[in-house]
Design a protein around this motif. Sequence first.
Motif, short mmCIF file in Angstrom:
data_model
loop_
_atom_site.label_atom_id
_atom_site.label_comp_id
_atom_site.label_asym_id
_atom_site.label_seq_id
_atom_site.Cartn_x
_atom_site.Cartn_y
_atom_site.Cartn_z
N ALA A 51 6.02 -1.02 0.55
CA ALA A 51 5.00 -0.15 -0.04
C ALA A 51 3.80 -0.96 -0.51
CB ALA A 51 5.61 0.64 -1.20
N ARG A 52 4.05 -2.03 -1.21
CA ARG A 52 2.97 -2.83 -1.80
C ARG A 52 2.10 -3.48 -0.71
NH1 ARG A 52 2.38 -8.08 -3.30
NH2 ARG A 52 4.55 -8.63 -2.86
N ILE A 53 2.74 -4.06 0.30
CA ILE A 53 1.98 -4.74 1.35
C ILE A 53 1.24 -3.72 2.22
CG2 ILE A 53 2.12 -6.30 3.32
CD1 ILE A 53 2.63 -7.57 0.55
N SER A 54 1.87 -2.59 2.49
CA SER A 54 1.20 -1.55 3.28
C SER A 54 -0.05 -1.06 2.56
CB SER A 54 2.15 -0.39 3.55
OG SER A 54 3.26 -0.81 4.35
N ALA A 55 0.06 -0.88 1.24
CA ALA A 55 -1.10 -0.46 0.45
C ALA A 55 -2.19 -1.52 0.49
CB ALA A 55 -0.68 -0.16 -0.98
N ALA A 56 -1.78 -2.78 0.44
CA ALA A 56 -2.76 -3.87 0.52
C ALA A 56 -3.48 -3.88 1.86
CB ALA A 56 -2.07 -5.21 0.28
N HIS A 57 -2.82 -3.38 2.89
CA HIS A 57 -3.44 -3.29 4.21
C HIS A 57 -4.33 -2.05 4.34
CE1 HIS A 57 -1.46 -6.74 5.79
NE2 HIS A 57 -0.25 -6.21 5.90
N GLY A 58 -4.40 -1.25 3.26
CA GLY A 58 -5.28 -0.09 3.27
C GLY A 58 -4.60 1.24 3.47
N ALA A 59 -3.29 1.26 3.57
CA ALA A 59 -2.58 2.52 3.78
C ALA A 59 -2.47 3.32 2.48
CB ALA A 59 -1.18 2.24 4.33
N ARG A 60 -2.45 4.64 2.61
CA ARG A 60 -2.17 5.53 1.47
C ARG A 60 -0.65 5.65 1.36
NH1 ARG A 60 -4.30 10.80 3.31
NH2 ARG A 60 -3.56 9.92 5.29
N VAL A 61 -0.09 5.17 0.26
CA VAL A 61 1.36 5.00 0.18
C VAL A 61 1.92 5.71 -1.05
CG1 VAL A 61 3.26 3.34 0.07
CG2 VAL A 61 1.14 2.74 1.28
N THR A 107 3.74 -3.31 -10.88
CA THR A 107 3.32 -3.93 -9.63
C THR A 107 2.91 -2.88 -8.60
OG1 THR A 107 4.71 -5.87 -9.97
CG2 THR A 107 4.07 -5.37 -7.70
N LEU A 108 3.71 -1.83 -8.49
CA LEU A 108 3.37 -0.77 -7.54
C LEU A 108 2.10 -0.05 -7.95
CD1 LEU A 108 6.91 0.73 -6.81
CD2 LEU A 108 5.45 -0.51 -5.21
N GLY A 109 1.96 0.21 -9.24
CA GLY A 109 0.76 0.88 -9.72
C GLY A 109 -0.49 0.06 -9.47
N ASN A 110 -0.39 -1.25 -9.72
CA ASN A 110 -1.54 -2.13 -9.49
C ASN A 110 -1.92 -2.19 -8.02
OD1 ASN A 110 -1.63 -2.69 -12.22
ND2 ASN A 110 -0.55 -4.64 -12.05
N VAL A 117 4.05 6.36 -7.35
CA VAL A 117 5.49 6.35 -7.58
C VAL A 117 5.93 7.75 -7.99
CG1 VAL A 117 7.38 5.36 -8.91
CG2 VAL A 117 5.43 3.93 -8.27
N ILE A 118 6.89 8.29 -7.27
CA ILE A 118 7.41 9.63 -7.53
C ILE A 118 8.88 9.50 -7.92
CG2 ILE A 118 7.82 11.93 -6.57
CD1 ILE A 118 5.60 11.32 -4.51
N LEU A 119 9.20 9.78 -9.16
CA LEU A 119 10.56 9.61 -9.64
C LEU A 119 11.39 10.87 -9.38
CD1 LEU A 119 9.86 7.68 -12.97
CD2 LEU A 119 10.50 6.77 -10.72
N GLU A 120 11.63 11.12 -8.12
CA GLU A 120 12.44 12.25 -7.67
C GLU A 120 13.22 11.84 -6.43
OE1 GLU A 120 10.79 16.33 -7.39
OE2 GLU A 120 8.88 15.41 -8.02
N ARG A 121 14.31 12.54 -6.19
CA ARG A 121 15.03 12.35 -4.94
C ARG A 121 14.20 12.98 -3.82
NH1 ARG A 121 19.85 11.19 -2.60
NH2 ARG A 121 20.49 12.46 -0.81
N ALA A 122 14.19 12.32 -2.68
CA ALA A 122 13.46 12.82 -1.52
C ALA A 122 14.38 12.88 -0.32
CB ALA A 122 12.25 11.94 -1.23
N THR A 123 14.21 13.90 0.49
CA THR A 123 14.98 14.02 1.73
C THR A 123 14.01 14.22 2.89
OG1 THR A 123 15.23 16.41 1.38
CG2 THR A 123 17.02 14.98 0.62
#
Length: 447
Positions: free
Chosen positions: A21-31, A102-105, A110-116
């Motif tokens: 997630a962090r590296i993808s965001a650094a590459h410009g992705a919406r994560v 770290t993720l916020g920066n 960050v979504i604190l829910e279960r996802a399927t």
Amino acid sequence: MANYDYDLFVIGAGSGGVRAARISAAHGARVAVAEEYRVGGTCVIRGCVPKKLLVYGAHFAEDLKDARRFGWDVPDCGFDWKLLRDNLLGEVDRLNGLYNQTLGNAGVEVILERATVTGKHEVTLAGGRKVSAKVILIATGAHPAVPGCPGHELGITSNEVFHLEALPRRVLIAGAGYIANEFAGIFNEFGSKVTLINRTDVILRGYDEQIRDRLLQISMTKGIDFRFNAKFEGIEKVKGGLKVSMTGHEPIEVDLVLFATGRVPNTRGLGLEAVGVALDDKGAVVVDADNRSSIDSIYAVGDVTNRVQLTPVAIREGQAFADTVFGGKPHQVDYENIPSAVFSHPPMAGVGMTESQARNKLGAVKVYTSDFRAMKNVLADRNERSLYKMICDPTTDRVVGLHMIGPDAPEILQAAAVAVKAGLTKDAFDQTVALHPTMAEELVLMK
């Protein structure tokens, strides 16, 4: 181009998912990343980090005794389990906060829910909200396996062990892998009576036979009981504890049963099969060398793929995924010569082929060993011997395996693993001047 809510939606905020997630965001992705429990995953919250802190705490039992031989007037010391437990859990809370930060920066939501997974590009959150993503990454990790014997609900796993209200006087540990042997050493040093049972007569399958046999010998000397070829038949409550029945042995009464019988990928209930994601017979997501599943838009990294269940491997997989999919820098993880360690008492570490693996692959090998007592153990009057082992290809002289057991073995092996990964020869070790007096110098003195 279709419009999506996110370029990447990660399910699971463990080591692999967070890195991706962090590296993808650094590459410009919406994560965005969804986590149903706590950010940090198994390693940080209920695995290698808190366990290593317990290992440190347990080792003081020997260190305090040894200190007397070095002139320190150490009184008999009591141990406060709750104090260590609470300090440990406080450190886990701190790390959980740092991972969120770290993720916020990095700009990751960050979504604190279960996802399927409910579509090839769709994720549904526990609250009912549906979101779309160009790419979905499964990084849900794994959970401890529990035998299906009667009374299994009376036992606990490594998930719950960090929250015990009191230190058990008698512990039965089921399993013979690294988790079982690590907790056997921890509880034994804390003063619990430890019995380890296993379905076969082999501990730490996959590690070099001489090294694991040395651990077994030392563990038995320290008072840990081993019951081999024993399968669970049942657990029942009795006055004062739990009664465990097993094949081939008499029943045993204990205060705690800890299951350490492997880990199962977390894919149940994620909706993967319904959208066409292929799973293997253990429930792991089947992926290619680029971490892509059978569905082009869905990838997976870490323990959920059941390739190599190690945190640093999950992190490398997450990095490779992000760089390949979003960074324009495609690369793949090299799974050859991955070092690993068992934080037992004493610890083990290894990299490359074991002796038997090398013989099967190369036909003939050269084996060099150093069997010695660490200087500290000599003065401490502790009759515990270390064993270092080097395995070489006799044709090229290349070191194809290094394995060791002894104080600080994992710390020493990390540097030595670079040499094995680089394909260095035995002569390269021989030409290196020893650091004296150290245990590590044995690596360059073996003849």
